[in-house]
Every structure is written in C-alpha cells, then in structure tokens.
Design an enzyme around this catalytic site. Structure first.
Site, PDB file in Angstrom:
ATOM      1  N   LYS A  29       0.808  -1.626   0.263  1.00  0.00           N
ATOM      2  CA  LYS A  29      -0.100   0.447   0.143  1.00  0.00           C
ATOM      3  C   LYS A  29       0.743   1.306   0.320  1.00  0.00           C
ATOM      4  O   LYS A  29       0.730   1.904  -0.947  1.00  0.00           O
ATOM      5  CB  LYS A  29      -1.125   0.424   1.132  1.00  0.00           C
ATOM      6  CG  LYS A  29      -1.720   1.375   1.222  1.00  0.00           C
ATOM      7  CD  LYS A  29      -3.111   0.543   1.948  1.00  0.00           C
ATOM      8  CE  LYS A  29      -3.120   0.650   3.528  1.00  0.00           C
ATOM      9  NZ  LYS A  29      -2.682   1.955   4.151  1.00  0.00           N
ATOM     10  N   ARG A 130      -8.900  11.842  12.737  1.00  0.00           N
ATOM     11  CA  ARG A 130      -7.420  11.626  11.984  1.00  0.00           C
ATOM     12  C   ARG A 130      -6.903  13.487  12.751  1.00  0.00           C
ATOM     13  O   ARG A 130      -7.252  14.782  11.450  1.00  0.00           O
ATOM     14  CB  ARG A 130      -7.077  10.808  11.571  1.00  0.00           C
ATOM     15  CG  ARG A 130      -7.884   9.583  12.129  1.00  0.00           C
ATOM     16  CD  ARG A 130      -6.815   8.222  10.515  1.00  0.00           C
ATOM     17  NE  ARG A 130      -5.377   8.066  11.098  1.00  0.00           N
ATOM     18  CZ  ARG A 130      -4.746   7.516  10.419  1.00  0.00           C
ATOM     19  NH1 ARG A 130      -5.317   6.886   8.974  1.00  0.00           N
ATOM     20  NH2 ARG A 130      -3.749   7.291  10.513  1.00  0.00           N
ATOM     21  N   GLN A 178       4.694   9.366   7.792  1.00  0.00           N
ATOM     22  CA  GLN A 178       3.475  10.135   7.114  1.00  0.00           C
ATOM     23  C   GLN A 178       4.020  12.030   6.954  1.00  0.00           C
ATOM     24  O   GLN A 178       3.641  12.425   5.833  1.00  0.00           O
ATOM     25  CB  GLN A 178       2.204   9.949   6.894  1.00  0.00           C
ATOM     26  CG  GLN A 178       1.953   8.667   6.724  1.00  0.00           C
ATOM     27  CD  GLN A 178       0.435   8.383   7.137  1.00  0.00           C
ATOM     28  OE1 GLN A 178      -0.520   9.086   8.608  1.00  0.00           O
ATOM     29  NE2 GLN A 178       0.220   7.251   7.010  1.00  0.00           N
ATOM     30  N   ASP A 329       1.932  -1.157  11.775  1.00  0.00           N
ATOM     31  CA  ASP A 329       0.782  -1.613  11.185  1.00  0.00           C
ATOM     32  C   ASP A 329       0.591  -2.820  11.980  1.00  0.00           C
ATOM     33  O   ASP A 329      -1.387  -3.430  11.453  1.00  0.00           O
ATOM     34  CB  ASP A 329       0.594  -1.427   9.823  1.00  0.00           C
ATOM     35  CG  ASP A 329       0.327   0.192   9.461  1.00  0.00           C
ATOM     36  OD1 ASP A 329       0.174   0.855  10.262  1.00  0.00           O
ATOM     37  OD2 ASP A 329       0.889   0.158   8.446  1.00  0.00           O
ATOM     38  N   ARG A 360      -5.980   2.072  17.770  1.00  0.00           N
ATOM     39  CA  ARG A 360      -6.011   0.524  17.893  1.00  0.00           C
ATOM     40  C   ARG A 360      -5.942   0.130  18.964  1.00  0.00           C
ATOM     41  O   ARG A 360      -6.041  -1.134  19.258  1.00  0.00           O
ATOM     42  CB  ARG A 360      -5.353   0.201  16.758  1.00  0.00           C
ATOM     43  CG  ARG A 360      -5.556   0.397  15.365  1.00  0.00           C
ATOM     44  CD  ARG A 360      -4.704   0.219  14.108  1.00  0.00           C
ATOM     45  NE  ARG A 360      -4.896   0.549  13.323  1.00  0.00           N
ATOM     46  CZ  ARG A 360      -4.385   0.033  11.977  1.00  0.00           C
ATOM     47  NH1 ARG A 360      -2.814   0.181  11.973  1.00  0.00           N
ATOM     48  NH2 ARG A 360      -5.342   0.241  11.115  1.00  0.00           N
ATOM     49  N   ARG A 403      -7.974  -2.832   9.709  1.00  0.00           N
ATOM     50  CA  ARG A 403      -7.020  -4.426  10.227  1.00  0.00           C
ATOM     51  C   ARG A 403      -6.941  -4.819  11.355  1.00  0.00           C
ATOM     52  O   ARG A 403      -6.979  -6.049  11.826  1.00  0.00           O
ATOM     53  CB  ARG A 403      -5.189  -3.562  10.246  1.00  0.00           C
ATOM     54  CG  ARG A 403      -4.593  -3.421   9.092  1.00  0.00           C
ATOM     55  CD  ARG A 403      -3.647  -3.150   9.267  1.00  0.00           C
ATOM     56  NE  ARG A 403      -2.410  -1.803   8.858  1.00  0.00           N
ATOM     57  CZ  ARG A 403      -2.524  -2.230   7.585  1.00  0.00           C
ATOM     58  NH1 ARG A 403      -2.583  -3.171   7.531  1.00  0.00           N
ATOM     59  NH2 ARG A 403      -2.063  -1.070   6.938  1.00  0.00           N
TER      60      ARG A 403
END
Ligand code: S3P
Length: 446
Positions: A29, A130, A178, A329, A360, A403
C-alpha cells in the site's frame, strides 16, 4: 470511496485448517500510493505493475487525476501515469476525498503544499477524526496555509499551497513516514535543500522512490536509531517503471493464521522485506515461529523474498519500543499471535496506535477481552497473557478499521469458539481479496 456505517457486512470465522497453499498477497500500500504520486509529479510516463487496487490507493489515483495527471489502468494491477512535473498540479474542481486513507491524504497534502493552488481535503468519519496538525505545522513553515480548521487540524480542510515554497530543516516530533514524506514532497518544489531529521527511522519508501525517479536525496544515520534526509529541491523527475512487491502488512494476517492453525504450511511470494517493515517477522521468530526466507531479490531499492510459514508453538516475548516504527501496523495481529502463545507478551511504546484508523490500543484490548484473553493497557504498553489457546465466542467491533476486521477473523480460525466481526466492508481499503484468498488456503468463514 466512503462507506456508510448503516450497511454493515458481518462475518464469522471458526476453527479451520490446516491452512495450506501458495499465495501472493496484494501490492504494498505504501509503495502504491507513492508510485502514483511521484508518477504524477514527473515528466513523461510511469508504468506501475502490481499496484494495490484497494480503495485507499484508488482514492489517491483519483486525486492525482483531479490535480491534472493522466492516470489509466492498462490491465490487472497495471497502471500508467503521465505526470505534470514538479509543482505542476492544477487547481482541482472539487474536494479531494481520501476515504479511509491517512497516507493518501497526508502525502498529497505535502505535494499540494508546494504548488500555488488551493484544494479541499476530506475523508470518511475515521479519517475526519485523525490529527492533521502534525502535517500542517511543517507545511505552514514552508509557506502553505491551512484555512480555518477544526481542533487538531482535522478534516475537512482547505489547503492553500505556497506560491514560493521555502526549504526547511524539520525534526519530526514522532516517528512518522507520513510526516517525513509530506515535508519531502513539498520540498520538491522549494529551491535549495529540505532536510528532515527523525529520531527513530520510519519506513523509507519515499526516499528510495524519489531516488528512482531521479531526485538528489541523501539519507544518513542520526543518533542511534534515527536518520537525517536531505533532498535537493526543484529536480526534474522523470517517469519510471515501478514493480510493487507484495505488502508485508497484508501478508501479516495469513502469516499469523498459518502459525496458529495446527498443521499449516503456507508460502508467500514476493513479500517486501525492507528492514524498516520487518519488525513483525523479527518478533514472531523470537516467539518461536518457523518462517523461512528464500529467493531474496530486489527492485528499485526494495528487497523482497519468498516466505514459507509453518504452524509453530509460540512463546511470549517483550517487544522494545524502538521496534514500533518497523511494525506499526502489525500490533493488532501480533496481539492475536500473543494470545495463542504460552506466556506473557509485552509490547512497549504504542502511543501512535491511538491515532490510526481507530484507537488501535483500545480496540486491540477490546478484541482480545471479548474473546476471553487476559489483556491490560499500562500507559503506552500492551500486555497480553498467552495461555496457548483462545476461548473465542466474541463479537468484535471493527470501528471502520480494516486491520481490526482481519485480525479478529484470523483469531477465529484457531479459537475454541467462532469469532464474529460486525463489519468486513473496510477490508476493501487494503486487501480486497482477503476473504477469498483465506478461503483458498482452507479458512472457514460464514
Ligand atoms: C505509512 C506510514 C505509517 C503507517 C501507514 C502507512 C506510509 O504511518 O501506519 O499505514 O505509507 O507512510 P506513520 O508513519 O504516520 O506512523
């Protein structure tokens, strides 16, 4: 692509197996987003093979079209981009919708920040929750300007790109590829050298691919775990060939499934093994996992290998905080593996998990708890008590997070009782064929 939460697609997984076969999980990705963006910022033609055709990446492809690049699908997973050149983006006619994707949104913000245009950025409810301030702060130092924003710079927001972007030296406040990538992509349009210093090295796909497209970029060690990256601005990027290797973060789900389902033996081809992405493999091996690597090779600076994974007895381990960027991740599915291990697994330094597609850290603890696993959050650490088996029988809430859905379905394949997830729709953001691929290996879902 934005999902409606009113049309959920639940699914249940149950004790299956053994899992067996040979698969190639979809393209990476991170590399897929970057290939489209750098292709759009180049002059000439970029050909991409093995692109991930998941919703996140398709939204990035659409945004590149909206910004003036020609983007065309030429065959299965084969795409062609004709770019506009560095700083050449055109004003988009409508808002750019990144759906569920933080990576697409944040990287494109960087690329837009270096162009004299205005664009509206938006996404689904998960992306709207976010934080974007972490991206806007350095981009504003470079001359871009965010219109009025919600608390934390959250979406939707209007970004006015810089007419005359300035190069900066930026120390990223958290290890985030990022943030680093947004600064480097904006730096392409600035005269002089843009420098990013990160205390903990994050994935370096942007750096490797910028070099592949002809940029002058140098990365050196900084301190014990960090990097200092210097990019010379205003290069002429030329179109390139990009072969996208299989995504290790997607492979993580069937890899853990193969480890916990008794008697399994599964082979994965072309899995990217960039060392900044292999923290999960390191950890699983320490836990006793049988994972063999062969056919090691590389393309455009990205190494890949074939992995053979066999069911293994796992034991609990301690995962140090400095490993987090190389497996950021993968903690959800590692927590699943840890639940089936004998002994306690302690995962340290997981604060960044709180700002992913969902919180998460909480979501992982909830997933385990509803399935009878003892788990505790202590500050930024996650502690899982493995007892060799998982009772199961729980309903896992997905929170618009692909996920979580895939991790819970993996858990059900070896749990005593079936595990149900409330919604599988978001799996399409990163791994559209997850369910049929898992079924082809012997997984039972209904
Ligand atoms: C990504 C970077 C990671 C990761 C995300 C993809 C990228 O985020 O969680 O799924 O492609 O740059 P951060 O680097 O912001 O932690």
């Amino acid at each position: 692509m934005t999902h409606s939460t009113s049309t959920q697609t639940p699914l249940e997984s149950r004790a299956s197996g053994p899992l067996a076969g040979k698969v190639r999980v979809p393209g990476d990705k991170s590399i897929s987003h970057r290939a489209l963006i750098l292709g759009a910022l180049s002059v000439g033609e970029t050909r991409i093979s093995g692109l991930l055709e998941g919703e996140d990446v398709l939204n990035t492809a659409k945004s590149m079209q909206a910004l003036g690049a020609q983007v065309e699908r030429t065959g299965p997973f084969a795409w062609q981009v004709r770019g506009v050149g560095v700083a050449g983006f055109a004003q988009p006619a409508s808002p750019l919708d990144f759906g569920n994707s933080g990576t697409g949104c944040r990287l494109v913000m960087g690329a837009v920040a270096g162009c004299p245009i205005t664009a509206v950025f938006d996404g689904d409810a998960s992306l709207r929750s976010r934080p974007m301030r972490r991206i806007l702060d350095p981009l504003e130092l470079m001359g871009a300007k965010a219109g009025e924003t919600k608390e934390g710079g959250r979406l939707p927001l209007t970004l006015h790109g810089a007419r005359d972007p300035v190069p900066i030296l930026y120390r990223t406040p958290v290890a985030s590829a990022q943030i680093k990538s947004a600064v480097l992509l904006a730096g392409l349009a600035a005269p002089g050298v843009t420098t990013v210093i990160e205390q903990e090295a994050s994935r370096d796909h942007t750096e490797l691919m910028l070099k592949h497209f002809g940029a002058d970029i140098v990365s050196v060690r900084e301190g014990s775990h960090g990097r200092k990256i210097a990019l010379t601005g205003q290069p002429e990027l030329h179109g390139a060939e990009v072969v996208v290797p299989a995504d290790p973060s997607s492979a993580a789900f069937p890899i853990v499934a193969a480890l916990i389902v008794e008697g399994s033996d599964v082979t994965f081809s072309d899995v990217m093994t960039n060392p900044l992405r292999t923290g999960l493999l390191t950890t699983l091996r320490q836990m006793g996992a049988a994972i063999e690597e062969s056919e090691v090779r590389g393309d455009a600076g990205e190494p890949m290998a074939r992995l053979r994974v066999r069911a293994s007895k796992l034991r609990g381990v301690e995962v140090p905080p400095e490993r987090a960027p190389s497996m950021i991740d993968e903690y959800l599915v590692l927590a699943v593996a840890a639940s089936f291990a004998e002994g306690t697994t302690i995962m340290r330094g997981l604060q960044e998990l709180r700002v992913k597609e969902s919180d998460r850290l909480e979501a992982t603890a909830d997933m385990l708890r509803v399935n009878g696993v003892r788990v505790e959050i202590a500050g930024d650490d996650l502690i899982v008590e493995g007892r060799g088996h998982v009772p199961g029988g729980g309903l896992v809430v997905t929170h618009m997070d692909h996920r979580i859905a895939m991790s819970a379905l993996v858990m059900g394949l070896a749990a005593d009782k079936p595990v149900k997830v409330d919604d599988t729709a978001f799996i399409a953001t990163s791994f559209p064929d997850f369910i049929p691929m898992m079924r082809s290996l012997g997984a039972e879902f209904s």
